[in-house]
Design a protein around this motif. Structure first.
Motif, PDB file in Angstrom:
ATOM      1  N   ASP A  81       0.836  -1.139  -0.068  1.00 23.65           N
ATOM      2  CA  ASP A  81      -0.016  -0.107  -0.014  1.00 23.65           C
ATOM      3  C   ASP A  81       0.856   1.210   0.030  1.00 23.65           C
ATOM      4  OD1 ASP A  81      -2.340  -1.389   0.208  1.00 23.65           O
ATOM      5  OD2 ASP A  81      -2.057  -1.759   2.156  1.00 23.65           O
ATOM      6  N   GLY A  82       2.047   1.058  -0.830  1.00 24.04           N
ATOM      7  CA  GLY A  82       2.906   2.440  -0.591  1.00 24.04           C
ATOM      8  C   GLY A  82       3.755   2.547   0.299  1.00 24.04           C
ATOM      9  N   LYS A  83       3.693   1.684   1.483  1.00 19.53           N
ATOM     10  CA  LYS A  83       4.399   2.118   2.665  1.00 19.53           C
ATOM     11  C   LYS A  83       5.454   1.049   2.860  1.00 19.53           C
ATOM     12  CE  LYS A  83       0.523   4.249   4.935  1.00 19.53           C
ATOM     13  NZ  LYS A  83      -0.917   3.729   5.177  1.00 19.53           N
ATOM     14  N   ALA A  84       6.524   1.324   3.365  1.00 17.50           N
ATOM     15  CA  ALA A  84       7.889   0.326   3.835  1.00 17.50           C
ATOM     16  C   ALA A  84       7.256  -0.461   5.002  1.00 17.50           C
ATOM     17  CB  ALA A  84       9.125   1.194   3.891  1.00 17.50           C
ATOM     18  N   LYS A  85       7.378  -1.644   4.672  1.00 21.44           N
ATOM     19  CA  LYS A  85       7.182  -2.379   6.151  1.00 21.44           C
ATOM     20  C   LYS A  85       8.307  -3.606   6.425  1.00 21.44           C
ATOM     21  CE  LYS A  85       2.276  -1.764   5.492  1.00 21.44           C
ATOM     22  NZ  LYS A  85       1.773  -1.168   6.746  1.00 21.44           N
ATOM     23  N   THR A  86       8.108  -4.114   7.672  1.00 26.25           N
ATOM     24  CA  THR A  86       9.078  -5.025   7.895  1.00 26.25           C
ATOM     25  C   THR A  86       8.356  -6.216   8.477  1.00 26.25           C
ATOM     26  OG1 THR A  86       9.647  -4.363  10.040  1.00 26.25           O
ATOM     27  CG2 THR A  86      11.113  -3.509   8.092  1.00 26.25           C
ATOM     28  N   LEU A  87       8.868  -7.521   8.401  1.00 27.67           N
ATOM     29  CA  LEU A  87       8.450  -8.713   8.885  1.00 27.67           C
ATOM     30  C   LEU A  87       9.536  -9.535   9.230  1.00 27.67           C
ATOM     31  CD1 LEU A  87       5.740 -10.156   8.703  1.00 27.67           C
ATOM     32  CD2 LEU A  87       6.565 -11.546   6.990  1.00 27.67           C
ATOM     33  N   LYS A  88       9.370 -10.186  10.524  1.00 26.02           N
ATOM     34  CA  LYS A  88      10.467 -11.167  11.024  1.00 26.02           C
ATOM     35  C   LYS A  88       9.681 -12.436  11.425  1.00 26.02           C
ATOM     36  CE  LYS A  88      14.045 -11.862  14.308  1.00 26.02           C
ATOM     37  NZ  LYS A  88      14.869 -11.105  15.733  1.00 26.02           N
ATOM     38  N   GLU A  89      10.175 -13.324  10.645  1.00 21.53           N
ATOM     39  CA  GLU A  89       9.322 -14.817  10.994  1.00 21.53           C
ATOM     40  C   GLU A  89      10.169 -15.935  10.975  1.00 21.53           C
ATOM     41  OE1 GLU A  89       6.894 -14.842   7.252  1.00 21.53           O
ATOM     42  OE2 GLU A  89       8.662 -15.574   5.861  1.00 21.53           O
ATOM     43  N   VAL A  90       9.434 -17.069  11.588  1.00 21.82           N
ATOM     44  CA  VAL A  90      10.291 -18.301  11.799  1.00 21.82           C
ATOM     45  C   VAL A  90       9.776 -19.235  10.712  1.00 21.82           C
ATOM     46  CG1 VAL A  90       9.053 -19.057  13.931  1.00 21.82           C
ATOM     47  CG2 VAL A  90      11.350 -19.920  13.459  1.00 21.82           C
ATOM     48  N   VAL A  91      10.335 -20.025  10.430  1.00 18.83           N
ATOM     49  CA  VAL A  91      10.117 -21.370   9.413  1.00 18.83           C
ATOM     50  C   VAL A  91       9.622 -22.383  10.549  1.00 18.83           C
ATOM     51  CG1 VAL A  91      10.585 -23.034   7.981  1.00 18.83           C
ATOM     52  CG2 VAL A  91      11.458 -20.773   7.652  1.00 18.83           C
ATOM     53  N   GLU A  92       8.249 -22.476  10.648  1.00 16.62           N
ATOM     54  CA  GLU A  92       7.642 -23.521  11.541  1.00 16.62           C
ATOM     55  C   GLU A  92       7.684 -25.203  11.132  1.00 16.62           C
ATOM     56  OE1 GLU A  92       3.873 -22.688  13.107  1.00 16.62           O
ATOM     57  OE2 GLU A  92       4.909 -21.945  14.785  1.00 16.62           O
ATOM     58  N   ALA A  93       7.476 -25.108   9.653  1.00 14.46           N
ATOM     59  CA  ALA A  93       7.169 -26.652   9.059  1.00 14.46           C
ATOM     60  C   ALA A  93       7.633 -26.377   7.724  1.00 14.46           C
ATOM     61  CB  ALA A  93       5.804 -26.993   9.378  1.00 14.46           C
ATOM     62  N   ILE A  94       8.068 -27.561   7.111  1.00 18.17           N
ATOM     63  CA  ILE A  94       8.534 -27.738   5.676  1.00 18.17           C
ATOM     64  C   ILE A  94       8.051 -29.181   5.362  1.00 18.17           C
ATOM     65  CG2 ILE A  94      10.374 -27.747   3.805  1.00 18.17           C
ATOM     66  CD1 ILE A  94      11.854 -25.750   5.654  1.00 18.17           C
ATOM     67  N   ASP A  95       7.647 -29.162   4.240  1.00 13.55           N
ATOM     68  CA  ASP A  95       7.029 -30.576   3.840  1.00 13.55           C
ATOM     69  C   ASP A  95       7.230 -30.488   2.171  1.00 13.55           C
ATOM     70  OD1 ASP A  95       5.836 -32.949   2.549  1.00 13.55           O
ATOM     71  OD2 ASP A  95       4.181 -32.797   4.130  1.00 13.55           O
ATOM     72  N   SER A  96       8.439 -31.029   2.017  1.00 15.12           N
ATOM     73  CA  SER A  96       9.079 -31.102   0.631  1.00 15.12           C
ATOM     74  C   SER A  96       8.156 -32.017  -0.345  1.00 15.12           C
ATOM     75  CB  SER A  96      10.588 -31.301   0.539  1.00 15.12           C
ATOM     76  OG  SER A  96      11.147 -30.455   1.018  1.00 15.12           O
ATOM     77  N   GLU A  97       7.414 -32.904   0.228  1.00 14.18           N
ATOM     78  CA  GLU A  97       6.968 -33.892  -0.858  1.00 14.18           C
ATOM     79  C   GLU A  97       5.468 -33.139  -0.958  1.00 14.18           C
ATOM     80  OE1 GLU A  97       6.116 -37.889   0.584  1.00 14.18           O
ATOM     81  OE2 GLU A  97       8.057 -38.041   1.104  1.00 14.18           O
ATOM     82  N   LYS A  98       5.124 -32.236  -0.151  1.00 13.87           N
ATOM     83  CA  LYS A  98       3.699 -31.667  -0.642  1.00 13.87           C
ATOM     84  C   LYS A  98       4.069 -30.219  -0.853  1.00 13.87           C
ATOM     85  CE  LYS A  98       0.652 -34.177   2.537  1.00 13.87           C
ATOM     86  NZ  LYS A  98      -0.028 -34.317   3.801  1.00 13.87           N
ATOM     87  N   ASN A  99       5.344 -29.687  -1.263  1.00 10.46           N
ATOM     88  CA  ASN A  99       5.764 -28.481  -1.535  1.00 10.46           C
ATOM     89  C   ASN A  99       5.007 -27.597  -0.671  1.00 10.46           C
ATOM     90  OD1 ASN A  99       7.411 -29.162  -3.599  1.00 10.46           O
ATOM     91  ND2 ASN A  99       5.560 -30.079  -4.650  1.00 10.46           N
ATOM     92  N   SER A 100       5.119 -27.556   0.791  1.00 14.96           N
ATOM     93  CA  SER A 100       4.316 -26.778   1.674  1.00 14.96           C
ATOM     94  C   SER A 100       5.512 -26.200   2.602  1.00 14.96           C
ATOM     95  CB  SER A 100       3.453 -27.384   2.446  1.00 14.96           C
ATOM     96  OG  SER A 100       2.983 -27.043   3.603  1.00 14.96           O
ATOM     97  N   ILE A 101       5.223 -25.013   3.027  1.00 20.44           N
ATOM     98  CA  ILE A 101       6.126 -24.256   3.948  1.00 20.44           C
ATOM     99  C   ILE A 101       5.141 -23.266   4.946  1.00 20.44           C
ATOM    100  CG2 ILE A 101       6.586 -22.326   2.662  1.00 20.44           C
ATOM    101  CD1 ILE A 101       9.353 -22.416   4.058  1.00 20.44           C
ATOM    102  N   THR A 102       5.483 -23.527   6.347  1.00 20.86           N
ATOM    103  CA  THR A 102       4.765 -22.467   7.247  1.00 20.86           C
ATOM    104  C   THR A 102       5.683 -21.566   7.887  1.00 20.86           C
ATOM    105  OG1 THR A 102       3.091 -24.494   7.376  1.00 20.86           O
ATOM    106  CG2 THR A 102       3.097 -22.790   9.181  1.00 20.86           C
ATOM    107  N   PHE A 103       5.337 -20.467   7.940  1.00 19.45           N
ATOM    108  CA  PHE A 103       5.892 -19.592   8.731  1.00 19.45           C
ATOM    109  C   PHE A 103       5.426 -18.842  10.008  1.00 19.45           C
ATOM    110  CE2 PHE A 103       7.222 -18.959   4.158  1.00 19.45           C
ATOM    111  CZ  PHE A 103       8.452 -19.156   3.995  1.00 19.45           C
ATOM    112  N   ARG A 104       5.681 -18.443  10.918  1.00 19.54           N
ATOM    113  CA  ARG A 104       5.253 -18.057  11.985  1.00 19.54           C
ATOM    114  C   ARG A 104       5.709 -16.541  12.266  1.00 19.54           C
ATOM    115  NH1 ARG A 104       1.842 -18.597  16.175  1.00 19.54           N
ATOM    116  NH2 ARG A 104       1.594 -20.973  15.849  1.00 19.54           N
ATOM    117  N   VAL A 105       4.882 -15.408  12.214  1.00 18.62           N
ATOM    118  CA  VAL A 105       5.406 -14.149  12.332  1.00 18.62           C
ATOM    119  C   VAL A 105       5.827 -13.800  13.779  1.00 18.62           C
ATOM    120  CG1 VAL A 105       5.041 -11.427  11.822  1.00 18.62           C
ATOM    121  CG2 VAL A 105       4.124 -13.311  10.340  1.00 18.62           C
ATOM    122  N   LEU A 106       6.820 -13.164  13.861  1.00 23.22           N
ATOM    123  CA  LEU A 106       7.354 -12.882  15.315  1.00 23.22           C
ATOM    124  C   LEU A 106       7.433 -11.427  15.483  1.00 23.22           C
ATOM    125  CD1 LEU A 106      10.772 -15.157  15.293  1.00 23.22           C
ATOM    126  CD2 LEU A 106       8.665 -15.699  16.008  1.00 23.22           C
TER     127      LEU A 106
END
Length: 154
Positions: free
Chosen positions: A63-88
């Motif tokens: 929306d035209g504004k500079a923002k930041t986000l810090k997240e941790v990778v919670e889960a990866i399932d390479s067979e299902k091509n899935s990744i989950t991030f939790r925003v910190l």
């Protein structure tokens, strides 16, 4: 009005599911090349690319504004091509107590390409906070930009 919510959207792309997943799992720092008007930086703060527990810091424009986000990778399932991030930390956490993003790329039935399924689960700080539907449009735009990047020249 509920403080918790879940938003989901599917985005049809031309790239194979494993290539799209690889971008978010192992090479998210390359996404700024695909989405340079939206993603300004992606840095690894802890761990290794493509591993659970890694901490990633994003700089982006929404929306035209500079923002930041810090997240941790919670889960990866390479067979299902899935990744989950939790925003910190970051701008999102001004309005939310918790925010979890799952991205899964699946083969498109009956042809080439993929369906990218985005899920955003959250708990708002208070009832006056709107549900983050605008985040879905941002996810669609990023998916399309990354798809173009992955399929150019094909």
């Amino acid at each position: 009005m509920a403080l918790t919510g879940k938003l989901e959207i599917d985005v049809e792309i031309k790239a194979p599911p494993d290539k799209f997943h690889d971008m978010f799992c192992n090479r998210p720092h390359h996404s700024q090349h695909a989405c340079n008007d939206k993603i300004k930086g992606c840095d690894l703060h802890d761990g290794d690319w493509g591993t659970v527990g890694s901490v990633i810091f994003w700089s982006y424009v929404r929306d035209g504004k500079a923002k930041t986000l810090k997240e941790v990778v919670e889960a990866i399932d390479s067979e299902k091509n899935s990744i989950t991030f939790r925003v910190l930390e970051g701008d999102v956490m001004k309005d939310f107590k918790s925010y979890v993003i799952t991205i899964q790329a699946s083969p498109k039935s009956g042809g080439e390409g993929s369906i990218v399924h985005w899920t955003m689960e959250y708990e708002k700080q208070h009832e006056g906070i709107a549900h983050p539907e605008d985040a879905l449009q941002f996810a669609v735009e990023i998916s399309k930009d990354i798809d173009s990047h992955l399929t150019q020249g094909n």
